[in-house]
Write an enzyme that holds these catalytic residues in place. Structure first.
Site, PDB file in Angstrom:
ATOM      1  N   GLU A 120      99.685 -23.080  -9.406  1.00  0.00           N
ATOM      2  CA  GLU A 120     101.065 -23.213  -8.953  1.00  0.00           C
ATOM      3  C   GLU A 120     101.377 -24.689  -8.772  1.00  0.00           C
ATOM      4  OE1 GLU A 120     101.080 -21.021  -5.282  1.00  0.00           O
ATOM      5  OE2 GLU A 120     100.239 -22.673  -4.131  1.00  0.00           O
TER       6      GLU A 120
ATOM      7  N   HIS B  50     103.361 -21.820  -0.212  1.00  0.00           N
ATOM      8  CA  HIS B  50     102.119 -22.383   0.283  1.00  0.00           C
ATOM      9  C   HIS B  50     102.328 -23.821   0.740  1.00  0.00           C
ATOM     10  CE1 HIS B  50      99.647 -19.402  -2.349  1.00  0.00           C
ATOM     11  NE2 HIS B  50      99.970 -18.886  -1.181  1.00  0.00           N
TER      12      HIS B  50
END
Length: 304
Positions: A221, A259
């Site tokens: 990511e 995150h």
């Protein structure tokens, strides 16, 4: 075979008697995980009874002892794995306790651990030979053998030939579900915090060495350069086919996405840069999780 976690693994649960610990201990037992004890100094000497109504453990009553420390648990049971469901303010002390006791693998599920705490216990663990997975991760599963953490065991209960390493818990679940008919040797959710104990590269090396892993799926990511470093490692050390997926192509610059480590700063850490780095070393990168699953199936068809 599997990486890091097998049917022989003996697992302690730090924080087992809390709400999340109880819920996920029951699920881990249902998956056939060898839970040998919980750790809570305030409840040492007690046992906790679990009734399991699904999975390989269905219908079997489990009575799990609670130990006052990780060291006591290891001495009594021979445990070699701990999973940490301890709240953020106490997680660093819990991990250091496990490392001091000589645990081989500590899976840190807790979200919201301060970065300086994570840096401290990762460095401490590395010096003393304990592998850390996490923090802020879903854990890992070797289907048909053991499941440590919060990965739903029923999404891919079948052992198979795919090795999966992912920053994202949700994408771990989705890829496992889409490829459930093929099955997995192991799936490892390494976590999305800025500092994690086990990296993409660690898992790539382990899957490369695992004779039962035929193809590797790497999920990354935005944020940081872990995927670029993984690409360089693949070029020099990985002979098995790798299929990739990068989340975050539409993420706005400077905004944390999900995150703590998923943040783009200028041109650094973009999904496009990671995709290009992986494709430059021969990794096919899907544009969606479903396309990624199809690329895996296509590559397996060529291999066979």
């Amino acid at each position: 075979m599997a990486i890091f976690l097998t049917k022989e693994s003996k697992v302690l649960v730090q924080g087992m008697t809390g709400g999340e610990g109880m819920k996920h201990t029951r699920r881990m037992l249902a998956a056939g995980t060898g839970i040998v004890g919980g750790v809570n100094p305030r409840k040492a000497g007690r046992t906790v009874d679990f009734e399991v109504s699904e999975g390989p453990g269905s219908g079997t009553p489990f009575s799990v002892p609670v130990f006052g420390s990780v060291r006591e648990g290891i001495e009594a049971t021979g445990a070699d794995v701990t999973v940490v469901f301890v709240p953020p303010p106490f997680a660093k002390a819990a991990v250091i306790e496990a490392v001091d006791a000589g645990i081989g693998l500590a899976v840190v599920i807790t979200e919201g651990i301060p970065v300086h705490d994570a840096v401290a216990f990762h460095a401490y663990a590395k010096q003393r030979g304990t592998r850390i997975i996490g923090p802020n991760c879903p854990g890992l599963i070797s289907p048909g053998q053991s499941n440590v953490g919060i990965i739903p065991a029923d999404i891919a209960a079948k052992p198979g030939r795919i090795g999966l390493v992912s920053k994202s818990g949700t994408l771990t679940y989705q890829l496992m579900y889409e490829l459930r008919e093929i099955g997995f040797s192991s799936a490892v959710g390494i976590g999305g915090d800025p500092v994690v104990g086990t990296t993409h590269i660690d898992c790539l090396a382990a899957f490369e060495a695992d004779p039962d892993t035929e193809i590797i799926v790497l999920i990354g990511e935005i944020g940081g350069d872990a995927e670029e470093r993984a690409a360089a490692y693949i070029a020099d050390h990985v002979t098995k086919p790798v299929i990739g997926y990068i989340a975050g192509f539409t993420a706005p610059e400077g905004k944390t996405m999900g995150h703590a480590g998923a943040i783009v700063s200028g041109s650094a850490g973009t999904a496009e840069a990671k995709k290009k780095a992986l494709e430059a070393v021969g990794v096919r990168v899907g544009s969606t999780p479903s396309e990624t699953a199809r690329l895996v199936l296509d590559r397996l068809a060529v291999l066979h």
